[in-house]
Design a protein around this motif. Structure first.
Motif, PDB file in Angstrom:
ATOM      1  N   LEU A 157      84.969 -14.007 105.884  1.00 19.75           N
ATOM      2  CA  LEU A 157      84.787 -13.214 104.614  1.00 19.75           C
ATOM      3  C   LEU A 157      86.053 -12.540 104.365  1.00 19.75           C
ATOM      4  N   LEU A 158      86.613 -11.887 105.385  1.00 17.82           N
ATOM      5  CA  LEU A 158      87.907 -10.796 105.042  1.00 17.82           C
ATOM      6  C   LEU A 158      88.861 -11.570 104.862  1.00 17.82           C
ATOM      7  N   LEU A 165      89.323  -6.435 100.023  1.00 18.60           N
ATOM      8  CA  LEU A 165      87.891  -5.953 100.592  1.00 18.60           C
ATOM      9  C   LEU A 165      88.529  -5.383 102.160  1.00 18.60           C
ATOM     10  N   ASP A 166      88.084  -4.223 102.276  1.00 25.29           N
ATOM     11  CA  ASP A 166      88.728  -3.630 103.337  1.00 25.29           C
ATOM     12  C   ASP A 166      87.548  -3.277 104.511  1.00 25.29           C
ATOM     13  N   GLU A 188      79.848 -19.430 102.862  1.00 25.46           N
ATOM     14  CA  GLU A 188      80.074 -19.415 101.493  1.00 25.46           C
ATOM     15  C   GLU A 188      78.896 -18.487 100.727  1.00 25.46           C
ATOM     16  N   LYS A 189      77.907 -18.441 101.181  1.00 23.94           N
ATOM     17  CA  LYS A 189      76.699 -17.585 100.743  1.00 23.94           C
ATOM     18  C   LYS A 189      77.000 -16.152 100.860  1.00 23.94           C
ATOM     19  N   LEU A 190      77.744 -15.735 101.905  1.00 20.53           N
ATOM     20  CA  LEU A 190      78.320 -14.247 102.105  1.00 20.53           C
ATOM     21  C   LEU A 190      79.373 -13.850 101.213  1.00 20.53           C
ATOM     22  N   CYS A 191      80.277 -14.896 100.976  1.00 19.62           N
ATOM     23  CA  CYS A 191      81.150 -14.551  99.754  1.00 19.62           C
ATOM     24  C   CYS A 191      80.689 -14.577  98.343  1.00 19.62           C
ATOM     25  N   TYR A 202      78.559 -18.375  91.778  1.00 15.07           N
ATOM     26  CA  TYR A 202      78.437 -17.566  92.807  1.00 15.07           C
ATOM     27  C   TYR A 202      76.933 -16.461  92.586  1.00 15.07           C
ATOM     28  N   SER A 203      76.704 -16.307  91.157  1.00 16.23           N
ATOM     29  CA  SER A 203      75.450 -15.444  91.008  1.00 16.23           C
ATOM     30  C   SER A 203      74.256 -16.179  91.436  1.00 16.23           C
TER      31      SER A 203
END
Ligand code: 5GP
Length: 235
Positions: free
Chosen positions: A27-28, A34-35, A178-181, A203-204
């Motif tokens: 994800l990062l 995104l930190d 993909e879902k997490l992003c 995404y939504s």
């Protein structure tokens, strides 16, 4: 994409062996600005872990001094060691106009939700107990005793799944990533107040399919495999 003035805080929790670290790392690498909040802990470094990278490793006295100085947003005792999220990371994210990701346990997640009700919480579930046991054995890090303890702890943590906004069942890694992003990006869009376009709609939709209200049925067999009664989950 225009940004909301306050950093969005994303909380990710999961039982050990659910694939959380891999998902967070991916994800990062994909989502900009995104930190990762590098927690403080009193546990000893494992394997290739380096101070200041995975964790800030400190002793109990130093940790207790930080508690006394009110330097933690939350802290908890996990497996007999202290773990805590420093306020400093939230302040730094705010200065940079970034969002912040916390990889913390269920106790820490509850504390953050009390302090920052707008925080977005995500619980990662393994597809069932047998898969979790297989993953724990397969990574070859733990003794049999530790594996059994992790499985008992997993059941206790999983009981709290319904305190989270989103549930991710980590069956296939790519799909889960993909879902997490999608959850992170959809929440950014939603909080920015901007109307969504093409890609954002996708995404939504993906994010919505992971909302707690949408997955209640799907998680029942997972709860059963951990002998977590469905009734222990709040409706
Ligand atoms: P590990 O020692 O295996 O890296 O992490 C053990 C547990 O502590 C995991 O569930 C992890 O999410 C949690 N944890 C890591 N950092 C923090 C923290 O700052 N606060 C809390 N409450 N839990 C944390």
């Amino acid at each position: 994409m225009s940004r909301s003035p306050q950093p969005l805080v994303y909380i990710v929790s999961a039982p050990s062996g659910s694939g959380k670290s891999t998902l967070v790392k991916k994800l990062l690498g994909v989502v900009p600005d995104l930190d990762f909040s590098i927690s403080y802990t009193t546990r000893a470094p494992r394997g290739v872990e380096q101070n200041g990278k995975q964790y800030h490793f400190i002793n109990r006295q130093q940790f207790e001094e930080m508690i006394a100085a009110d330097q933690f947003l939350e802290h908890a005792d996990v497996f007999g060691n202290y773990y805590g999220t420093a306020r400093q990371f939230l302040e730094e994210a705010e200065q940079k106009g970034h969002d912040l990701l916390l990889d913390i346990d269920v106790q820490g997640a509850a504390q953050i939700k009390r302090k920052l009700p707008e925080a977005i919480s995500i619980f990662i579930l393994p597809p069932n107990r047998a898969t979790l046991e297989y993953r724990l054995r397969n990574r070859g890090e733990d003794s049999e005793e530790v594996i059994q303890r992790r499985l008992v702890t997993a059941s206790r943590e999983i009981e709290n799944y319904d305190k989270y906004d989103y549930i991710l069942i980590n069956d296939r890694l790519d799909e889960s990533c993909e879902k997490l992003c999608a959850i992170v990006l959809a929440e950014r869009r939603r909080r920015s107040g901007q109307r969504s376009r093409g890609e954002d709609d996708k995404y939504s939709q993906v994010a919505d399919s992971c909302r707690l209200s949408k997955v209640r049925e799907k998680v029942q067999p997972i709860l059963a495999s951990f002998s977590v009664p469905a009734s222990s989950a709040r409706s």
